[in-house]
Design a protein around this motif. Structure first.
Motif, PDB file in Angstrom:
ATOM      1  N   GLN A 207      -9.811   4.903  -6.063  1.00  0.00           N
ATOM      2  CA  GLN A 207     -10.516   5.355  -4.858  1.00  0.00           C
ATOM      3  C   GLN A 207     -11.959   4.846  -4.834  1.00  0.00           C
ATOM      4  N   ASP A 210     -11.758   1.429  -3.590  1.00  0.00           N
ATOM      5  CA  ASP A 210     -11.520   1.491  -2.140  1.00  0.00           C
ATOM      6  C   ASP A 210     -12.827   1.777  -1.397  1.00  0.00           C
ATOM      7  N   LYS A 224      -9.744  -3.871   7.593  1.00  0.00           N
ATOM      8  CA  LYS A 224     -10.384  -2.704   8.204  1.00  0.00           C
ATOM      9  C   LYS A 224     -11.808  -3.095   8.611  1.00  0.00           C
TER      10      LYS A 224
HETATM   11 MG    MG Z   1     -11.256   3.945   2.285  1.00  0.00          MG
END
Ligand code: MG
Ligand code: IPE
Ligand code: IPE
Ligand code: MG
Length: 320
Positions: A207, A210, A224
Motif C-alpha cells: 500500500q 501504491d 490513474k
Molecule cells: Mg492508491
C-alpha cells in the motif's frame, strides 16, 4: 529450476483460481454475469492469490481448499476495488472505465456486494470454522479502513493513524490470506504467526508503494490520474514524511486549517517531489518488505519460500 518467477511457479493453480472466478460470474445470471466477466477480463496482477497459493504450498495446505481460498481473496479484493472506485469517483480501473462509470452507481454497489457474498460462499466451502472466522473478521476490518479514510478526507492523519488505515484497507487482506493458508495447513501457532507477519508486512509495503505511485499517476503507467489521493484530500506517507521535516510549512498549515485549494496542493506536491520524500516513503516500504522476507527465516528453504522472498522485492520494485 533457476529464475522461475513466483507467478510461473503456481501458474497451474492460478488457472484453477481463474476458473473458480469465472464460474462465480457465470452462475450469477444477467446482468451480473456480464459485469463480473468484464471486471475480471480486464486483468489485474493477482498478487493476493499468488501469495495465498505460495504460502499454502510452502506449508503443505490441502489443494482444493487452498485454491478456493485464493479465489475468494481475489473476489473480495475486486469487490473492494469496485466500491473504492465509486467512493473515490475514479474514472479508470485496470485499464478500462470503472464499473460505476459504465453503469450506474447502484449497479456498482450491487456487483461489489455480490462478489463479497460469493467470496464468503467460496471460502466457506471447505467448512473450516477457523478460516471462516478470520475471513469474516477481515471483511469488517476493510470496511472500517475505507470508512475511516472517507470520513477523514481533507485532514492530515498522524503517522499512527496512517499505519492503522493502510493496515485495515490493504494489509489485513494479505495477512488474512496468509493466516488462512496456514490454518488450512494446520500449522503450529508459531508458523501461523510467522505467516501472518509475512502477509501483514508485505501488505503494508504494497500500500505504501501504491501511495507513492499515486504521485506519478498516469505518467508512471498506472492508468490513474496524477496525485489523485492528494487532490482528493487523502494524505499519505510522502506527505507525512514531508511534514515531519517541515512542520512549519505554510501550505501544510493551510491544510491543517481546512484550506486546501488547488494551488496549495500543487505547491505541496512539488515540495514533496523535489525534497526526495517519495524516495523516503519507498525506503519505508522497503523496510516492511525486508521484514516480511525475514518472517520466513524459520521456514523450510525451497522454491516456494524463495518465491515469497522474491515477491517482497517485486512489491517495492513495481511501477504499476
Ligand atoms: Mg492508491
Ligand atoms: C489496488 O490493488 C488497490 C490497492 C490495495 C493498492 P492492486 O494494485 O493489487 O490491483 P490489481 O488487482 O492489480 O488491479
Ligand atoms: C484501495 O486503495 C484499497 C482498498 C481496500 C480498496 P487505493 O484507493 O489507494 O487504491 P487505488 O489507488 O484506487 O487502486
Ligand atoms: Mg482508490
Amino acid at each position: 529450476v533457476p529464475n522461475i518467477s513466483p507467478q510461473e511457479l503456481i501458474a497451474q493453480d492460478l488457472q484453477t483460481v481463474e476458473a473458480y472466478i469465472r464460474s462465480t460470474g457465470e452462475g450469477a445470471g444477467q446482468p451480473l454475469a456480464g459485469m463480473i466477466q468484464s471486471v475480471f477480463q480486464a486483468g489485474g496482477k493477482r498478487i493476493r492469490p499468488t501469495i495465498t497459493l505460495l504460502m499454502g504450498h510452502l506449508l503443505h495446505a490441502p489443494m482444493e481448499p487452498l485454491i478456493q481460498l485464493a479465489a475468494a481473496i481475489e473476489l473480495t479484493h475486486t469487490a473492494t476495488l469496485i466500491h473504492d472506485d465509486l467512493l473515490d469517483n475514479a474514472e479508470m480501473r485496470r485499464g478500462q472505465s470503472a464499473l460505476h462509470q459504465r453503469h450506474s452507481h447502484a449497479i456498482a454497489v450491487l456487483t461489489g456486494d455480490y462478489l463479497f457474498a460469493q467470496a464468503a460462499v467460496l471460502e466457506a466451502a471447505h467448512k473450516n470454522p477457523r478460516t471462516m472466522e478470520r475471513f469474516s473478521g477481515m471483511l469488517s476490518t476493510i470496511v472500517r479502513g475505507e470508512m475511516e479514510q472517507l470520513v477523514h478526507r481533507g485532514t492530515l492523519p498522524t503517522m499512527a493513524e496512517y499505519e492503522q488505515r493502510i493496515f485495515a484497507k490493504t494489509a489485513a487482506m494479505f495477512e488474512t490470506a496468509c493466516a488462512c493458508s496456514a490454518l488450512l495447513a494446520d500449522a503450529s501457532a508459531e508458523t501461523l504467526a510467522a505467516a501472518e507477519q509475512y502477509g501483514r508486512q508485505a501488505g503494508m509495503a504494497f500500500q505504501i508503494v501504491d501511495d507513492v505511485l499515486d504521485f506519478f499517476g498516469e505518467t508512471g503507467g498506472s492508468g490513474k490520474p496524477d496525485q489523485r489521493d492528494l487532490f482528493q484530500g487523502v494524505f499519505t506517507l510522502p506527505v507525512l514524511l514531508y511534514q515531519q521535516k517541515n512542520p512549519e510549512d505554510t501550505d501544510l498549515i493551510s491544510i491543517r486549517a481546512g484550506q486546501s485549494d488547488e494551488a496549495t496542493l500543487r505547491r505541496l506536491s512539488h515540495s514533496i517531489q523535489i525534497g526526495g520524500f517519495l524516495q523516503d516513503a519507498l525506503a519505508k516500504a522497503e523496510e516492511y518488505s525486508d521484514s516480511a522476507a525475514q518472517s520466513l527465516a524459520d521456514f523450510p528453504i525451497n522454491t516456494y519460500r524463495s518465491a515469497l522472498e522474491q515477491l517482497t522485492r517485486e512489491i517495492v520494485a513495481r511501477k504499476v
